[in-house]
Write a protein that holds these residues in place. Structure first.
Motif, mmCIF file in Angstrom:
data_model
loop_
_atom_site.group_PDB
_atom_site.id
_atom_site.type_symbol
_atom_site.label_atom_id
_atom_site.label_comp_id
_atom_site.label_asym_id
_atom_site.label_seq_id
_atom_site.Cartn_x
_atom_site.Cartn_y
_atom_site.Cartn_z
ATOM 1 N N UNK A 1 0.819 -1.205 0.000
ATOM 2 C CA UNK A 1 0.000 0.000 0.000
ATOM 3 C C UNK A 1 0.854 1.257 0.000
ATOM 4 N N UNK A 2 1.898 1.266 0.820
ATOM 5 C CA UNK A 2 2.830 2.389 0.822
ATOM 6 C C UNK A 2 3.554 2.533 -0.501
ATOM 7 N N UNK A 3 3.821 1.404 -1.145
ATOM 8 C CA UNK A 3 4.485 1.418 -2.456
ATOM 9 C C UNK A 3 3.629 2.139 -3.490
ATOM 10 N N UNK A 4 2.325 1.845 -3.532
ATOM 11 C CA UNK A 4 1.452 2.519 -4.495
ATOM 12 C C UNK A 4 1.251 3.986 -4.122
ATOM 13 N N UNK A 5 1.255 4.303 -2.822
ATOM 14 C CA UNK A 5 1.183 5.703 -2.411
ATOM 15 C C UNK A 5 2.421 6.460 -2.894
ATOM 16 N N UNK A 6 3.587 5.806 -2.842
ATOM 17 C CA UNK A 6 4.819 6.413 -3.342
ATOM 18 C C UNK A 6 4.713 6.682 -4.845
ATOM 19 N N UNK A 7 4.160 5.733 -5.593
ATOM 20 C CA UNK A 7 3.962 5.938 -7.031
ATOM 21 C C UNK A 7 3.074 7.153 -7.276
ATOM 22 N N UNK A 8 2.006 7.277 -6.473
ATOM 23 C CA UNK A 8 1.097 8.411 -6.616
ATOM 24 C C UNK A 8 1.828 9.735 -6.398
ATOM 25 N N UNK A 9 2.681 9.800 -5.373
ATOM 26 C CA UNK A 9 3.428 11.031 -5.089
ATOM 27 C C UNK A 9 4.380 11.357 -6.240
ATOM 28 N N UNK A 10 5.054 10.348 -6.761
ATOM 29 C CA UNK A 10 5.980 10.560 -7.881
ATOM 30 C C UNK A 10 5.268 11.213 -9.063
ATOM 31 N N UNK A 11 4.070 10.721 -9.395
ATOM 32 C CA UNK A 11 3.377 11.248 -10.565
ATOM 33 C C UNK A 11 2.623 12.539 -10.259
ATOM 34 N N UNK A 12 2.355 12.806 -8.984
ATOM 35 C CA UNK A 12 1.848 14.123 -8.624
ATOM 36 C C UNK A 12 2.912 15.170 -8.916
#
Length: 469
Positions: free
Chosen positions: A421-432
């Protein structure tokens, strides 16, 4: 007729090889009385072998597939599937199940032969239609297998061992089909068809939206169509040089690189979720006597994922402008789904979150696939697809070694899902951040262009004043 015969055989093979009634209940079977393995053994010692073998075998199998003209590797895949389910039926113990996972990794890696065979026996004008048939049939077989398994298990009370036997029978039926396929006389770069042209319009789009939906193992197969222009009967070194040259050329494009980064990152996480969802469900179920509906969930998630992918063509979104922010928002939705699956400890919520997670991924991977393919020739986007998926497997291997494997942190499945879950949150931040940077760059470019126009207008006015004097 020349196209119809191999197409029918490929569809038969694709349907029966994908029809696996035991698949939604694999963890339950391994931890049940038939195998009597512990959850730790299944999650931390057995399942990781598939990831390692898939990555290890992918590239050599890809080269061998084209060099051997597909059919022998297709037979090898069919054989690997039969061996896998014979071992699942008869073999016992951790070591035997690890060997089983190796054979399943071989079957997954050799899936390249199924999709690439099409392009060796079918004329370019029929690529799109035949690909649609084969992929749709394989997708339907997967959904049908999950549904049949669930109905037999929950309504007819069939034991899991018999679902394994039924899956073996289906794999055996599939095994008979590739033997009757005609042997191709050409491949795409080791034995290149001289009539093929890189930019032929009929080769630029070889799959429909629904073709781009599923399980990413079939995406890897597109690598076999990699750039082969000029490599007529060329050696291995020449082929590798061409692949590297085309790869460098492709990734010079910033938008393509952006989409590819999401592909690799998200697919890595997606593979981990679908691989370890069943062990999580077993921990979430409040009692071993509770009803199990894994088959319905897999069927529904497959069909909704296909529907979500089809909707991509109708969404009024400028993906070229808002793509990074869309990837940010939907990646965060996927992160929320993973956290909900892990933290709420309710099997129905867990099932629902899994369906939303998988459908969201299938929608996004279709968008990413289309954005990459739109600007490249077929041979080049095939190369990019394959390398992106290879990157996802490499990341998945690293994640598995660190988080899952008994030689690493050896975490239980609940803790693993917190990390995912934290991994996908990290992906979200990267693309933000990527999306904000892109919008700022676009605004800066517009303001610079406006300043240039104003300066030019001012200069023109001054010139007019000078001439009037």
């Amino acid at each position: 007729m020349a196209t119809l015969y191999p197409t029918i055989l490929l569809c038969v093979y694709g349907f029966f090889s994908s029809t696996r009634p035991s698949e939604p209940f694999l963890t339950l079977y391994l931890t049940g009385p038939d195998q009597n393995l512990t959850e730790t053994q299944v999650v931390n010692e057995i399942f990781p072998i598939w990831t390692y073998s898939y990555l290890l075998l992918l590239f050599p199998v890809f080269l061998a597939t084209d060099y051997l003209c597909y059919k022998p590797v297709l037979v090898l895949q069919a054989t690997s599937l039969v061996v896998t389910y014979v071992m699942l039926w008869k073999a016992r113990g951790v070591l035997a199940m690890q060997l089983l996972e190796f054979f399943y990794g071989l079957a997954t890696a050799t899936e390249v032969a199924y999709y690439s065979y099409i392009y060796s026996v079918v004329e370019p004008e029929n690529y799109k239609r035949v690909t649609a048939y084969c992929r749709s049939v394989a997708l339907f077989g997967s959904a049908a297998g999950s549904l049949i398994g669930q109905l037999l298990f929950s309504m007819a009370g069939v034991e899991l061992l018999y679902l394994v036997i039924i899956t073996l029978v289906s794999a055996t039926v599939a095994f008979s089909a590739p033997w009757f396929l005609p042997m191709p006389k050409r491949s795409l770069f080791f034995h290149k068809n001289p009539r093929a042209t890189e930019d032929s319009p009929s080769r630029r789009s070889c799959s429909s939206q629904i073709d781009k939906v599923e399980d990413l193992q079939s995406q890897v197969s597109m690598l076999s169509r990699s750039s082969g222009a000029g490599a007529q009967n060329g050696g291995l070194l020449e082929v590798l040089k061409m692949l590297l040259k085309d790869l460098v050329q492709c990734y010079k494009s910033r938008p393509l690189l952006t989409w590819s980064v999401w592909w690799a990152l998200a697919t890595c996480g997606y593979f981990q979720i679908i691989n370890y969802a069943q062990p999580l469900w077993e921990t979430v179920r409040s009692s071993p006597d509770d009803s199990v509906y894994n088959g319905y969930v897999e069927t529904l998630s497959t069909l909704l994922g296909a529907l979500a992918a089809l909707l991509v063509g109708y969404l009024p979104v400028s993906w070229s402008r808002w793509g990074e922010l869309a990837l940010c928002v939907l990646s965060m939705l996927m992160a929320v789904c993973v956290f909900v699956m892990d933290l709420l400890k309710n099997i129905w919520v867990c099932y629902s979150s899994y369906v939303v997670f998988r459908a969201t991924y299938m929608l996004l991977i279709t968008v990413v696939t289309y954005q990459i393919a739109a600007s490249l020739s077929m041979q080049r986007y095939a190369l990019v697809f394959g390398v992106n998926t290879f990157g996802a497997l490499l990341l998945q291997t690293l994640l598995t070694v660190i988080v899952v494997d008994s030689s690493g942190l050896n975490l239980n499945v609940t803790t693993q899902f917190l990390i995912y879950g934290g991994y996908f949150a990290m992906i979200s931040v990267i693309f933000l951040l990527a999306g904000l940077y892109r919008l700022a760059s676009m605004r800066g470019s517009k303001e610079e262009g406006l300043d240039d126009v104003q300066a030019e207008s001012s200069s023109s006015s001054n010139n007019d004043v000078t001439r009037s004097m």
